[in-house]
Design a protein around this motif. Structure first.
Motif, PDB file in Angstrom:
ATOM      1  N   ASN A   1     -33.793  38.228  43.129  1.00  0.00           N
ATOM      2  CA  ASN A   1     -33.645  39.465  42.357  1.00  0.00           C
ATOM      3  C   ASN A   1     -33.123  40.637  43.192  1.00  0.00           C
ATOM      4  O   ASN A   1     -32.890  41.709  42.663  1.00  0.00           O
ATOM      5  N   GLU A   2     -32.927  40.424  44.488  1.00  0.00           N
ATOM      6  CA  GLU A   2     -32.370  41.486  45.324  1.00  0.00           C
ATOM      7  C   GLU A   2     -30.875  41.289  45.618  1.00  0.00           C
ATOM      8  O   GLU A   2     -30.294  42.047  46.376  1.00  0.00           O
ATOM      9  N   VAL A   3     -30.282  40.282  45.006  1.00  0.00           N
ATOM     10  CA  VAL A   3     -28.845  40.041  45.167  1.00  0.00           C
ATOM     11  C   VAL A   3     -28.090  40.917  44.173  1.00  0.00           C
ATOM     12  O   VAL A   3     -28.501  41.059  43.016  1.00  0.00           O
ATOM     13  N   ASP A   4     -26.996  41.477  44.619  1.00  0.00           N
ATOM     14  CA  ASP A   4     -26.140  42.273  43.749  1.00  0.00           C
ATOM     15  C   ASP A   4     -25.751  41.421  42.541  1.00  0.00           C
ATOM     16  O   ASP A   4     -25.191  40.338  42.704  1.00  0.00           O
ATOM     17  N   PRO A   5     -26.045  41.866  41.322  1.00  0.00           N
ATOM     18  CA  PRO A   5     -25.713  41.079  40.125  1.00  0.00           C
ATOM     19  C   PRO A   5     -24.233  40.697  40.038  1.00  0.00           C
ATOM     20  O   PRO A   5     -23.890  39.645  39.504  1.00  0.00           O
ATOM     21  N   GLU A   6     -23.349  41.510  40.578  1.00  0.00           N
ATOM     22  CA  GLU A   6     -21.918  41.181  40.562  1.00  0.00           C
ATOM     23  C   GLU A   6     -21.645  39.929  41.400  1.00  0.00           C
ATOM     24  O   GLU A   6     -20.803  39.109  41.046  1.00  0.00           O
ATOM     25  N   TRP A   7     -22.362  39.760  42.513  1.00  0.00           N
ATOM     26  CA  TRP A   7     -22.193  38.561  43.336  1.00  0.00           C
ATOM     27  C   TRP A   7     -22.546  37.313  42.538  1.00  0.00           C
ATOM     28  O   TRP A   7     -21.879  36.299  42.611  1.00  0.00           O
ATOM     29  N   ARG A   8     -23.645  37.405  41.787  1.00  0.00           N
ATOM     30  CA  ARG A   8     -24.073  36.253  40.983  1.00  0.00           C
ATOM     31  C   ARG A   8     -23.045  35.964  39.886  1.00  0.00           C
ATOM     32  O   ARG A   8     -22.716  34.812  39.620  1.00  0.00           O
ATOM     33  N   ARG A   9     -22.488  37.004  39.263  1.00  0.00           N
ATOM     34  CA  ARG A   9     -21.422  36.806  38.261  1.00  0.00           C
ATOM     35  C   ARG A   9     -20.216  36.124  38.907  1.00  0.00           C
ATOM     36  O   ARG A   9     -19.626  35.205  38.323  1.00  0.00           O
ATOM     37  N   ASP A  10     -19.873  36.557  40.118  1.00  0.00           N
ATOM     38  CA  ASP A  10     -18.763  35.924  40.836  1.00  0.00           C
ATOM     39  C   ASP A  10     -19.049  34.444  41.074  1.00  0.00           C
ATOM     40  O   ASP A  10     -18.160  33.603  40.915  1.00  0.00           O
ATOM     41  N   LEU A  11     -20.274  34.126  41.443  1.00  0.00           N
ATOM     42  CA  LEU A  11     -20.646  32.727  41.666  1.00  0.00           C
ATOM     43  C   LEU A  11     -20.547  31.933  40.370  1.00  0.00           C
ATOM     44  O   LEU A  11     -19.962  30.843  40.344  1.00  0.00           O
ATOM     45  N   PHE A  12     -21.090  32.448  39.294  1.00  0.00           N
ATOM     46  CA  PHE A  12     -21.052  31.717  38.026  1.00  0.00           C
ATOM     47  C   PHE A  12     -19.615  31.548  37.529  1.00  0.00           C
ATOM     48  O   PHE A  12     -19.276  30.524  36.940  1.00  0.00           O
ATOM     49  N   ASN A  13     -18.766  32.541  37.778  1.00  0.00           N
ATOM     50  CA  ASN A  13     -17.344  32.396  37.437  1.00  0.00           C
ATOM     51  C   ASN A  13     -16.710  31.290  38.270  1.00  0.00           C
ATOM     52  O   ASN A  13     -15.926  30.488  37.750  1.00  0.00           O
ATOM     53  N   LEU A  14     -17.038  31.238  39.554  1.00  0.00           N
ATOM     54  CA  LEU A  14     -16.511  30.190  40.424  1.00  0.00           C
ATOM     55  C   LEU A  14     -16.948  28.811  39.935  1.00  0.00           C
ATOM     56  O   LEU A  14     -16.143  27.878  39.878  1.00  0.00           O
ATOM     57  N   ILE A  15     -18.198  28.699  39.555  1.00  0.00           N
ATOM     58  CA  ILE A  15     -18.712  27.421  39.037  1.00  0.00           C
ATOM     59  C   ILE A  15     -17.940  27.015  37.783  1.00  0.00           C
ATOM     60  O   ILE A  15     -17.531  25.868  37.634  1.00  0.00           O
ATOM     61  N   GLU A  16     -17.710  27.974  36.912  1.00  0.00           N
ATOM     62  CA  GLU A  16     -16.970  27.687  35.679  1.00  0.00           C
ATOM     63  C   GLU A  16     -15.520  27.285  35.970  1.00  0.00           C
ATOM     64  O   GLU A  16     -14.945  26.459  35.271  1.00  0.00           O
ATOM     65  N   GLU A  17     -14.946  27.848  37.018  1.00  0.00           N
ATOM     66  CA  GLU A  17     -13.549  27.573  37.377  1.00  0.00           C
ATOM     67  C   GLU A  17     -13.362  26.243  38.113  1.00  0.00           C
ATOM     68  O   GLU A  17     -12.220  25.867  38.388  1.00  0.00           O
ATOM     69  N   THR A  18     -14.450  25.554  38.428  1.00  0.00           N
ATOM     70  CA  THR A  18     -14.357  24.317  39.214  1.00  0.00           C
ATOM     71  C   THR A  18     -15.048  23.169  38.475  1.00  0.00           C
ATOM     72  O   THR A  18     -16.081  22.657  38.907  1.00  0.00           O
ATOM     73  N   PRO A  19     -14.475  22.732  37.355  1.00  0.00           N
ATOM     74  CA  PRO A  19     -15.139  21.733  36.500  1.00  0.00           C
ATOM     75  C   PRO A  19     -15.216  20.320  37.096  1.00  0.00           C
ATOM     76  O   PRO A  19     -15.952  19.493  36.570  1.00  0.00           O
ATOM     77  N   ASN A  20     -14.515  20.087  38.182  1.00  0.00           N
ATOM     78  CA  ASN A  20     -14.566  18.759  38.785  1.00  0.00           C
ATOM     79  C   ASN A  20     -15.667  18.629  39.833  1.00  0.00           C
ATOM     80  O   ASN A  20     -15.828  17.581  40.448  1.00  0.00           O
ATOM     81  N   LEU A  21     -16.415  19.712  40.032  1.00  0.00           N
ATOM     82  CA  LEU A  21     -17.532  19.691  40.976  1.00  0.00           C
ATOM     83  C   LEU A  21     -18.847  19.672  40.217  1.00  0.00           C
ATOM     84  O   LEU A  21     -18.974  20.282  39.155  1.00  0.00           O
ATOM     85  N   VAL A  22     -19.827  19.005  40.786  1.00  0.00           N
ATOM     86  CA  VAL A  22     -21.186  19.012  40.238  1.00  0.00           C
ATOM     87  C   VAL A  22     -21.980  19.965  41.124  1.00  0.00           C
ATOM     88  O   VAL A  22     -22.260  19.671  42.291  1.00  0.00           O
ATOM     89  N   TRP A  23     -22.324  21.111  40.573  1.00  0.00           N
ATOM     90  CA  TRP A  23     -23.024  22.147  41.323  1.00  0.00           C
ATOM     91  C   TRP A  23     -24.522  21.904  41.280  1.00  0.00           C
ATOM     92  O   TRP A  23     -25.102  21.757  40.198  1.00  0.00           O
ATOM     93  N   LEU A  24     -25.142  21.907  42.430  1.00  0.00           N
ATOM     94  CA  LEU A  24     -26.595  21.739  42.550  1.00  0.00           C
ATOM     95  C   LEU A  24     -27.189  23.097  42.908  1.00  0.00           C
ATOM     96  O   LEU A  24     -27.019  23.594  44.012  1.00  0.00           O
ATOM     97  N   LEU A  25     -27.866  23.710  41.930  1.00  0.00           N
ATOM     98  CA  LEU A  25     -28.484  25.022  42.144  1.00  0.00           C
ATOM     99  C   LEU A  25     -29.979  24.855  42.284  1.00  0.00           C
ATOM    100  O   LEU A  25     -30.583  24.118  41.553  1.00  0.00           O
TER     101      LEU A  25
END
Length: 113
Positions: free
Chosen positions: A89-113
């Motif tokens: 909860n101390e991470v800049d929310p924009e960073w997390r949005r950037d990460l989720f956008n990256l995950i969405e842009e890479t459909p051939n990867l299986v992301w383990l969160l």
């Protein structure tokens, strides 16, 4: 951080940022915090400490892996945030949005969160 991980259950590791807060007794022996003190020294752990976003060159790696996976028709595993907590909860929310956008842009990867 690692194009080819030595972790047996994943193919790659990707850290969007570094740093975290201990939230429970399960965090008492955190390997990532220990690595900061003994090897990396890039972030201080704990509440109120700054998280360190990784370089743009690091953020480009998953796109490269995705292109390779598409060409090879594979679905490699990516362990995300081995040196952080995606939901900190101390991470800049924009960073997390950037990460989720990256995950969405890479459909051939299986992301383990």
């Amino acid at each position: 951080m690692a194009e080819f991980s030595k972790i047996e259950w994943t193919d790659h590791t990707f850290n969007p940022w570094i740093g975290c807060t201990k939230v429970s007794p399960a965090c008492d022996n955190c390997y990532a915090e220990n690595l900061m003190g003994t090897r990396y020294g890039r972030a201080k752990w704990g509440a109120g400490e700054a998280r360190v976003r990784t370089a743009a060159s690091n953020w480009s790696q998953p796109r490269k892996w995705d292109r390779q996976a598409a060409k090879a028709r594979t679905r490699p595993f990516v362990f995300c945030a081995s040196l952080a907590d995606v939901f900190d909860n101390e991470v800049d929310p924009e960073w997390r949005r950037d990460l989720f956008n990256l995950i969405e842009e890479t459909p051939n990867l299986v992301w383990l969160l």
